[in-house]
Design a protein around this motif. Structure first.
Motif, PDB file in Angstrom:
ATOM      1  N   ASP A  11     -14.805  39.385 -17.142  1.00  0.00           N
ATOM      2  CA  ASP A  11     -13.475  39.115 -17.695  1.00  0.00           C
ATOM      3  C   ASP A  11     -13.361  37.643 -18.068  1.00  0.00           C
ATOM      4  OD1 ASP A  11     -10.477  40.217 -17.858  1.00  0.00           O
ATOM      5  OD2 ASP A  11     -10.436  38.162 -17.082  1.00  0.00           O
ATOM      6  N   ARG A  12     -12.854  37.362 -19.250  1.00  0.00           N
ATOM      7  CA  ARG A  12     -12.801  35.985 -19.762  1.00  0.00           C
ATOM      8  C   ARG A  12     -11.748  35.142 -19.042  1.00  0.00           C
ATOM      9  NH1 ARG A  12     -15.498  35.191 -24.649  1.00  0.00           N
ATOM     10  NH2 ARG A  12     -14.072  33.483 -25.133  1.00  0.00           N
ATOM     11  N   GLY A  13     -10.752  35.791 -18.466  1.00  0.00           N
ATOM     12  CA  GLY A  13      -9.798  35.039 -17.657  1.00  0.00           C
ATOM     13  C   GLY A  13     -10.462  34.470 -16.421  1.00  0.00           C
ATOM     14  N   LEU A  14     -11.325  35.275 -15.788  1.00  0.00           N
ATOM     15  CA  LEU A  14     -12.067  34.823 -14.622  1.00  0.00           C
ATOM     16  C   LEU A  14     -13.119  33.794 -15.012  1.00  0.00           C
ATOM     17  CD1 LEU A  14     -12.908  35.088 -11.629  1.00  0.00           C
ATOM     18  CD2 LEU A  14     -14.354  37.009 -12.316  1.00  0.00           C
ATOM     19  N   ALA A  15     -13.815  34.039 -16.108  1.00  0.00           N
ATOM     20  CA  ALA A  15     -14.924  33.167 -16.495  1.00  0.00           C
ATOM     21  C   ALA A  15     -14.463  31.836 -17.070  1.00  0.00           C
ATOM     22  CB  ALA A  15     -15.806  33.901 -17.516  1.00  0.00           C
ATOM     23  N   PHE A  16     -13.379  31.864 -17.877  1.00  0.00           N
ATOM     24  CA  PHE A  16     -13.000  30.678 -18.650  1.00  0.00           C
ATOM     25  C   PHE A  16     -11.542  30.253 -18.488  1.00  0.00           C
ATOM     26  CE2 PHE A  16     -16.099  32.957 -21.590  1.00  0.00           C
ATOM     27  CZ  PHE A  16     -17.215  32.280 -21.103  1.00  0.00           C
ATOM     28  N   GLY A  17     -10.766  30.998 -17.714  1.00  0.00           N
ATOM     29  CA  GLY A  17      -9.327  30.728 -17.698  1.00  0.00           C
ATOM     30  C   GLY A  17      -8.677  31.136 -19.007  1.00  0.00           C
ATOM     31  N   ASP A  18      -9.276  32.110 -19.691  1.00  0.00           N
ATOM     32  CA  ASP A  18      -8.858  32.522 -21.034  1.00  0.00           C
ATOM     33  C   ASP A  18      -7.727  33.541 -20.936  1.00  0.00           C
ATOM     34  OD1 ASP A  18      -8.725  32.975 -23.738  1.00  0.00           O
ATOM     35  OD2 ASP A  18     -10.725  33.840 -23.933  1.00  0.00           O
ATOM     36  N   GLY A  19      -6.531  33.041 -20.670  1.00  0.00           N
ATOM     37  CA  GLY A  19      -5.388  33.923 -20.527  1.00  0.00           C
ATOM     38  C   GLY A  19      -4.174  33.146 -20.075  1.00  0.00           C
ATOM     39  N   VAL A  20      -3.094  33.873 -19.810  1.00  0.00           N
ATOM     40  CA  VAL A  20      -1.826  33.270 -19.398  1.00  0.00           C
ATOM     41  C   VAL A  20      -1.247  34.079 -18.241  1.00  0.00           C
ATOM     42  CG1 VAL A  20      -1.308  32.336 -21.687  1.00  0.00           C
ATOM     43  CG2 VAL A  20      -0.528  34.632 -21.098  1.00  0.00           C
ATOM     44  N   PHE A  21      -0.266  33.480 -17.561  1.00  0.00           N
ATOM     45  CA  PHE A  21       0.391  34.212 -16.477  1.00  0.00           C
ATOM     46  C   PHE A  21       1.841  33.808 -16.371  1.00  0.00           C
ATOM     47  CE2 PHE A  21      -0.791  30.297 -14.413  1.00  0.00           C
ATOM     48  CZ  PHE A  21       0.061  30.119 -13.335  1.00  0.00           C
ATOM     49  N   GLU A  22       2.610  34.646 -15.690  1.00  0.00           N
ATOM     50  CA  GLU A  22       4.010  34.392 -15.386  1.00  0.00           C
ATOM     51  C   GLU A  22       4.255  34.731 -13.924  1.00  0.00           C
ATOM     52  OE1 GLU A  22       6.533  33.146 -17.285  1.00  0.00           O
ATOM     53  OE2 GLU A  22       5.075  32.826 -18.897  1.00  0.00           O
ATOM     54  N   THR A  23       5.131  33.966 -13.285  1.00  0.00           N
ATOM     55  CA  THR A  23       5.563  34.236 -11.908  1.00  0.00           C
ATOM     56  C   THR A  23       7.077  34.392 -11.946  1.00  0.00           C
ATOM     57  OG1 THR A  23       3.755  32.812 -11.144  1.00  0.00           O
ATOM     58  CG2 THR A  23       5.404  33.467  -9.528  1.00  0.00           C
ATOM     59  N   VAL A  24       7.556  35.603 -11.675  1.00  0.00           N
ATOM     60  CA  VAL A  24       8.938  35.986 -11.959  1.00  0.00           C
ATOM     61  C   VAL A  24       9.658  36.357 -10.666  1.00  0.00           C
ATOM     62  CG1 VAL A  24      10.422  37.492 -13.343  1.00  0.00           C
ATOM     63  CG2 VAL A  24       8.111  36.932 -14.157  1.00  0.00           C
ATOM     64  N   LEU A  25      10.842  35.809 -10.460  1.00  0.00           N
ATOM     65  CA  LEU A  25      11.668  36.190  -9.325  1.00  0.00           C
ATOM     66  C   LEU A  25      12.376  37.500  -9.641  1.00  0.00           C
ATOM     67  CD1 LEU A  25      12.815  35.374  -6.519  1.00  0.00           C
ATOM     68  CD2 LEU A  25      14.699  34.264  -7.749  1.00  0.00           C
ATOM     69  N   MET A  26      12.255  38.475  -8.739  1.00  0.00           N
ATOM     70  CA  MET A  26      12.906  39.770  -8.885  1.00  0.00           C
ATOM     71  C   MET A  26      14.010  39.886  -7.834  1.00  0.00           C
ATOM     72  SD  MET A  26      10.933  41.675 -11.119  1.00  0.00           S
ATOM     73  CE  MET A  26      11.226  43.352 -10.573  1.00  0.00           C
ATOM     74  N   ARG A  27      15.182  40.307  -8.269  1.00  0.00           N
ATOM     75  CA  ARG A  27      16.280  40.541  -7.329  1.00  0.00           C
ATOM     76  C   ARG A  27      16.768  41.973  -7.511  1.00  0.00           C
ATOM     77  NH1 ARG A  27      19.591  37.331  -4.381  1.00  0.00           N
ATOM     78  NH2 ARG A  27      18.773  35.434  -5.375  1.00  0.00           N
ATOM     79  N   ASP A  28      16.594  42.780  -6.458  1.00  0.00           N
ATOM     80  CA  ASP A  28      17.008  44.190  -6.489  1.00  0.00           C
ATOM     81  C   ASP A  28      16.446  44.906  -7.711  1.00  0.00           C
ATOM     82  OD1 ASP A  28      18.446  43.863  -4.113  1.00  0.00           O
ATOM     83  OD2 ASP A  28      20.248  43.242  -5.181  1.00  0.00           O
ATOM     84  N   GLY A  29      15.173  44.659  -7.999  1.00  0.00           N
ATOM     85  CA  GLY A  29      14.489  45.353  -9.067  1.00  0.00           C
ATOM     86  C   GLY A  29      14.666  44.779 -10.450  1.00  0.00           C
ATOM     87  N   ALA A  30      15.453  43.712 -10.585  1.00  0.00           N
ATOM     88  CA  ALA A  30      15.705  43.111 -11.899  1.00  0.00           C
ATOM     89  C   ALA A  30      14.993  41.771 -11.993  1.00  0.00           C
ATOM     90  CB  ALA A  30      17.196  42.926 -12.131  1.00  0.00           C
ATOM     91  N   PRO A  31      14.218  41.530 -13.046  1.00  0.00           N
ATOM     92  CA  PRO A  31      13.540  40.234 -13.210  1.00  0.00           C
ATOM     93  C   PRO A  31      14.513  39.189 -13.751  1.00  0.00           C
ATOM     94  CG  PRO A  31      12.994  41.680 -15.036  1.00  0.00           C
ATOM     95  CD  PRO A  31      13.877  42.483 -14.127  1.00  0.00           C
ATOM     96  N   LEU A  32      14.656  38.084 -13.035  1.00  0.00           N
ATOM     97  CA  LEU A  32      15.586  37.028 -13.428  1.00  0.00           C
ATOM     98  C   LEU A  32      14.951  36.131 -14.492  1.00  0.00           C
ATOM     99  CD1 LEU A  32      17.075  36.062  -9.946  1.00  0.00           C
ATOM    100  CD2 LEU A  32      17.826  37.827 -11.551  1.00  0.00           C
ATOM    101  N   LEU A  33      15.795  35.654 -15.400  1.00  0.00           N
ATOM    102  CA  LEU A  33      15.347  34.816 -16.524  1.00  0.00           C
ATOM    103  C   LEU A  33      14.256  35.519 -17.338  1.00  0.00           C
ATOM    104  CD1 LEU A  33      15.195  31.284 -14.806  1.00  0.00           C
ATOM    105  CD2 LEU A  33      17.051  32.235 -16.181  1.00  0.00           C
TER     106      LEU A  33
END
Length: 272
Positions: A11-33
């Protein structure tokens, strides 16, 4: 869009950091922002030339809904293939995600100490703002302190300009207004930061690390993100804990109240 619970060796994300990510706060099943997270993820994919996942694939990441607070981490890699750094002729991006129960560090809403890191961020406008998978600068900076009394580390770029903290954006109060550094050459454009900018609660302005250390015009300092909320900074220290300067008390400040309202966190009073 391929999905996998385990990342293949090629996987190129593992090999090269070739990708993106998000870290999302969820409250009662709803993603904030969520609109801001989705927009940043898509912008990052476009910047790297990766086809972004569609809304249905993203919404499946938080099904079935759950009660309480969670953190959802979403990663999109270019997938596998290609010879060396060359791109595969046919790209099949890989979507990975995980949800975990979460509780914010509430004691840090009252104030923290942060250190000034020695590491300097490289200036690379082509990658500025996006949350790509290559976070080695942040990893090296986080190695600089071990004390649990230090909550975060501030990072300046190679020109000496303040950019961000290792996992948070930076804000300060000066001249009766709130400010945050521009992120046109390095750093991650956080979703909480974006919301505060859109509301007109903060403005962009450069600030050198030298000015942060020496100028009394910088009255209050904060670090924050869309998961933990806003932490007022009590003192700036070295990675070994030697105090460099103190800041005015900021727990319950208007900027913290505005940030926490966006995340459903309580507003602190001076007596809390």
């Amino acid at each position: 869009m391929a999905a996998a619970d385990q990342v293949p060796f090629d996987d190129r994300g593992l090999a090269f950091g070739d990708g993106v990510f998000e870290t999302v706060l969820m409250r009662d099943g709803a993603p904030l922002l969520w609109p801001r997270h989705r927009a940043r993820l898509r912008h990052g994919c476009r910047t790297l030339g990766i086809s972004p996942p569609d809304d249905a694939a993203l919404e499946a990441c938080w099904q079935p809904p759950a009660s309480g607070l969670e953190v959802l981490k979403i990663m999109v890699t270019r997938g596998s293939g290609g010879r060396g750094y060359a791109l595969p002729e046919r790209q099949r991006p890989r979507l990975l995600y995980r949800r975990t129960a979460f509780a914010p560090a509430r004691s840090r809403w009252r104030g923290v100490d942060v250190c000034l890191c020695a590491l300097r961020l490289a200036r690379q406008p082509a990658l500025a703002g996006i949350k790509h998978l290559n976070r080695l600068e942040n990893v090296l900076a986080r190695r600089e302190w071990q004390s649990a009394d230090i909550a975060e580390g501030l990072l300046a770029d190679t020109d000496g300009n303040l950019v961000e903290a290792t996992a948070m954006n930076v804000f300060w109060r000066a001249d009766d207004a709130y400010w945050t550094p521009p992120l046109d050459a390095s750093g991650v454009a956080g979703t909480l930061r974006a919301a505060l900018l859109e509301q007109g609660r903060v403005q962009e302005a450069p600030l050198s690390a030298e000015t942060l250390l020496e100028s009394s015009a910088v009255e209050q300092l904060f670090v924050g993100n869309s998961v933990q909320g806003l932490w007022p900074v009590n003192a700036l220290v070295t990675p070994r804990g030697r105090r460099l300067r103190r800041f005015a008390e900021a727990a319950g400040a208007p900027l913290q109240a505005d940030a926490h309202a966006l995340l459903g966190y309580p507003t602190l009073s001076r007596e809390d």
